[in-house]
Design a protein around this motif. Structure first.
Motif, PDB file in Angstrom:
ATOM      1  N   UNK A   2       0.816  -1.286   0.061  1.00  0.00           N
ATOM      2  CA  UNK A   2       0.125   0.152  -0.039  1.00  0.00           C
ATOM      3  C   UNK A   2       0.842   1.164  -0.008  1.00  0.00           C
ATOM      4  N   UNK A   3       0.311   2.161  -0.609  1.00  0.00           N
ATOM      5  CA  UNK A   3       1.066   3.716  -0.821  1.00  0.00           C
ATOM      6  C   UNK A   3       0.134   4.799  -0.062  1.00  0.00           C
ATOM      7  N   UNK A   4       0.689   5.474   0.675  1.00  0.00           N
ATOM      8  CA  UNK A   4      -0.171   6.626   1.292  1.00  0.00           C
ATOM      9  C   UNK A   4       0.637   8.169   1.051  1.00  0.00           C
ATOM     10  N   UNK A   5      -0.326   8.786   0.429  1.00  0.00           N
ATOM     11  CA  UNK A   5       0.303  10.108   0.094  1.00  0.00           C
ATOM     12  C   UNK A   5       0.304  11.194   1.219  1.00  0.00           C
ATOM     13  N   UNK A   6       1.479  11.854   1.115  1.00  0.00           N
ATOM     14  CA  UNK A   6       1.664  12.902   2.141  1.00  0.00           C
ATOM     15  C   UNK A   6       0.807  14.202   1.779  1.00  0.00           C
ATOM     16  N   UNK A   7       0.408  13.995   0.545  1.00  0.00           N
ATOM     17  CA  UNK A   7      -0.125  15.507   0.473  1.00  0.00           C
ATOM     18  C   UNK A   7      -1.634  15.255   0.753  1.00  0.00           C
ATOM     19  N   UNK A   8      -2.345  14.089   0.524  1.00  0.00           N
ATOM     20  CA  UNK A   8      -3.697  14.018   0.652  1.00  0.00           C
ATOM     21  C   UNK A   8      -4.238  12.867   1.781  1.00  0.00           C
ATOM     22  N   UNK A   9      -3.143  12.319   2.178  1.00  0.00           N
ATOM     23  CA  UNK A   9      -3.674  11.320   3.248  1.00  0.00           C
ATOM     24  C   UNK A   9      -4.327   9.837   2.652  1.00  0.00           C
ATOM     25  N   UNK A  10      -4.481  10.061   1.257  1.00  0.00           N
ATOM     26  CA  UNK A  10      -5.081   8.675   0.636  1.00  0.00           C
ATOM     27  C   UNK A  10      -4.175   7.621   0.637  1.00  0.00           C
ATOM     28  N   UNK A  11      -4.716   6.498   0.836  1.00  0.00           N
ATOM     29  CA  UNK A  11      -4.042   5.326   0.861  1.00  0.00           C
ATOM     30  C   UNK A  11      -4.656   4.304   0.054  1.00  0.00           C
ATOM     31  N   UNK A  12      -3.662   4.065  -1.063  1.00  0.00           N
ATOM     32  CA  UNK A  12      -4.125   2.885  -2.110  1.00  0.00           C
ATOM     33  C   UNK A  12      -3.465   1.562  -2.003  1.00  0.00           C
ATOM     34  N   UNK A  13      -4.159   0.612  -2.456  1.00  0.00           N
ATOM     35  CA  UNK A  13      -3.463  -0.812  -2.317  1.00  0.00           C
ATOM     36  C   UNK A  13      -3.279  -1.474  -3.592  1.00  0.00           C
ATOM     37  N   UNK A  14      -2.368  -2.280  -3.609  1.00  0.00           N
ATOM     38  CA  UNK A  14      -2.117  -3.199  -4.910  1.00  0.00           C
ATOM     39  C   UNK A  14      -3.144  -4.421  -4.989  1.00  0.00           C
ATOM     40  N   UNK A  15      -2.839  -5.241  -5.823  1.00  0.00           N
ATOM     41  CA  UNK A  15      -3.971  -6.303  -6.227  1.00  0.00           C
ATOM     42  C   UNK A  15      -3.950  -7.215  -4.918  1.00  0.00           C
ATOM     43  N   UNK A  16      -2.882  -7.405  -4.429  1.00  0.00           N
ATOM     44  CA  UNK A  16      -2.664  -8.743  -3.478  1.00  0.00           C
ATOM     45  C   UNK A  16      -1.787 -10.005  -3.953  1.00  0.00           C
ATOM     46  N   UNK A  17      -1.318 -10.451  -3.206  1.00  0.00           N
ATOM     47  CA  UNK A  17      -0.293 -11.616  -3.364  1.00  0.00           C
ATOM     48  C   UNK A  17      -0.806 -12.540  -2.396  1.00  0.00           C
ATOM     49  N   UNK A  18      -1.104 -13.946  -2.718  1.00  0.00           N
ATOM     50  CA  UNK A  18      -1.656 -15.065  -1.795  1.00  0.00           C
ATOM     51  C   UNK A  18      -0.285 -15.949  -1.659  1.00  0.00           C
ATOM     52  N   UNK A  52     -16.118  15.904   6.967  1.00  0.00           N
ATOM     53  CA  UNK A  52     -15.483  16.168   5.723  1.00  0.00           C
ATOM     54  C   UNK A  52     -15.278  14.697   5.141  1.00  0.00           C
ATOM     55  N   UNK A  53     -15.378  14.910   3.711  1.00  0.00           N
ATOM     56  CA  UNK A  53     -15.154  13.691   2.863  1.00  0.00           C
ATOM     57  C   UNK A  53     -14.452  13.975   1.644  1.00  0.00           C
ATOM     58  N   UNK A  54     -13.704  12.796   1.212  1.00  0.00           N
ATOM     59  CA  UNK A  54     -13.098  12.997   0.009  1.00  0.00           C
ATOM     60  C   UNK A  54     -13.251  11.728  -0.779  1.00  0.00           C
ATOM     61  N   UNK A  55     -13.564  11.991  -2.258  1.00  0.00           N
ATOM     62  CA  UNK A  55     -13.850  10.790  -2.989  1.00  0.00           C
ATOM     63  C   UNK A  55     -12.473   9.912  -3.153  1.00  0.00           C
ATOM     64  N   UNK A  56     -12.582   8.729  -3.153  1.00  0.00           N
ATOM     65  CA  UNK A  56     -11.474   7.755  -3.514  1.00  0.00           C
ATOM     66  C   UNK A  56     -11.493   7.348  -5.192  1.00  0.00           C
ATOM     67  N   UNK A  57     -11.169   6.229  -5.327  1.00  0.00           N
ATOM     68  CA  UNK A  57     -11.062   5.922  -6.900  1.00  0.00           C
ATOM     69  C   UNK A  57     -12.233   5.417  -7.510  1.00  0.00           C
ATOM     70  N   UNK A  58     -13.294   4.996  -6.779  1.00  0.00           N
ATOM     71  CA  UNK A  58     -14.438   4.455  -7.297  1.00  0.00           C
ATOM     72  C   UNK A  58     -15.629   5.106  -6.519  1.00  0.00           C
ATOM     73  N   UNK A  59     -15.896   6.319  -6.296  1.00  0.00           N
ATOM     74  CA  UNK A  59     -17.238   6.781  -5.570  1.00  0.00           C
ATOM     75  C   UNK A  59     -18.416   6.679  -6.155  1.00  0.00           C
ATOM     76  N   UNK A  60     -18.647   6.190  -7.227  1.00  0.00           N
ATOM     77  CA  UNK A  60     -19.772   6.218  -8.296  1.00  0.00           C
ATOM     78  C   UNK A  60     -20.807   5.087  -7.584  1.00  0.00           C
TER      79      UNK A  60
END
Lengths: 114, 113
Positions: free
Chosen positions: A93-109, B54-62
């Motif tokens: 997972x990656x977390x942006x310092x700008x937005x705080x948004x955290x996104x994930x990869x597809x995963x490995x089993x 407060x809320x922010x859209x992610x990648x799939x908010x639809x």
């Protein structure tokens, strides 16, 4: 937009051996945070290890360590002395310092063979 | 220990129904997140919130909306459920610092028929 890619849908390792899970990411940011999470079967997601992008030293947590290559945008997880309890799905997972948004990869089993 | 509680473990709803998924955390975390998890796609961010109201859209908010009226509670709303929203939904929370790890709930497996 940032993306995280885990190119290995499945991996297997013999008990007591070492395995490396791959992760690459794409970003234009210079400051960010990277994480590996573990999701055991039917159980809660838990943090394995984290790395700050501004730190050159690779993070380690007991048998878990990372190989962080900032220029290559690569963040692999090494599990040493694999145990049966390590069997799980692992997410990078990656977390942006700008937005705080955290996104994930597809995963490995990961399968651990006795 | 941090506890993130999702109100339902399994939920079955009909197409067109309005669906509420509730998430409560007990650690005074500023940030809360909703993800959906699908095989081969990993976790995809729907919405997140970095503070009350407060809320922010992610990648799939639809097709989704959220509500955060109190710091400890973050609700995910499916205004009109559709079959392609059948999935595992995971709620998570963290402190405001970006190096803070996420703490996850157990997930809600939603089936829309």
């Amino acid at each position: 937009a940032q993306t995280v890619t885990q190119s290995q849908p499945e991996m297997s390792v013999q008990e007591a051996e070492t395995v490396t899970l791959s992760c690459t990411y794409d970003t234009s940011e210079s400051d960010y945070y990277l994480f590996w999470y573990k999701q055991p079967p039917s159980r809660q997601m838990i943090l394995v290890i984290r790395q700050e992008a501004y730190k050159q030293q690779n993070a380690t947590e007991n048998r878990f360590s990372v190989n962080f290559q900032k220029a290559a945008k690569s963040f692999s997880l090494k599990i040493s002395d694999s145990q049966l309890g390590d069997a799980a799905m692992y997410f990078c997972a990656y977390r942006s310092s700008n937005t705080g948004k955290l996104i994930f990869g597809q995963g490995t089993t990961l399968q651990v063979k006795p | 220990d941090v506890k993130v509680t999702q109100s339902s473990r399994y939920l079955v709803k009909r197409t067109g129904e309005k669906v509420f998924l509730e998430c409560v955390q007990d650690m005074d975390h500023e940030n809360m997140f909703w993800y959906r998890q699908d095989p081969g796609l990993g976790l995809r961010l729907i919405y997140f919130s970095y503070d009350v109201k407060m809320k922010e859209k992610g990648d799939i908010p639809e097709g989704y909306s959220v509500s955060r009226e109190k710091k400890e509670r973050f609700s995910l709303i499916l205004e009109s459920a559709s079959t392609n929203q059948t999935s595992m939904y995971l709620c998570a929370s963290s402190f405001g610092q970006n190096n803070s790890p996420l703490h996850f709930g157990n997930g809600t497996r939603l089936t829309v028929t």
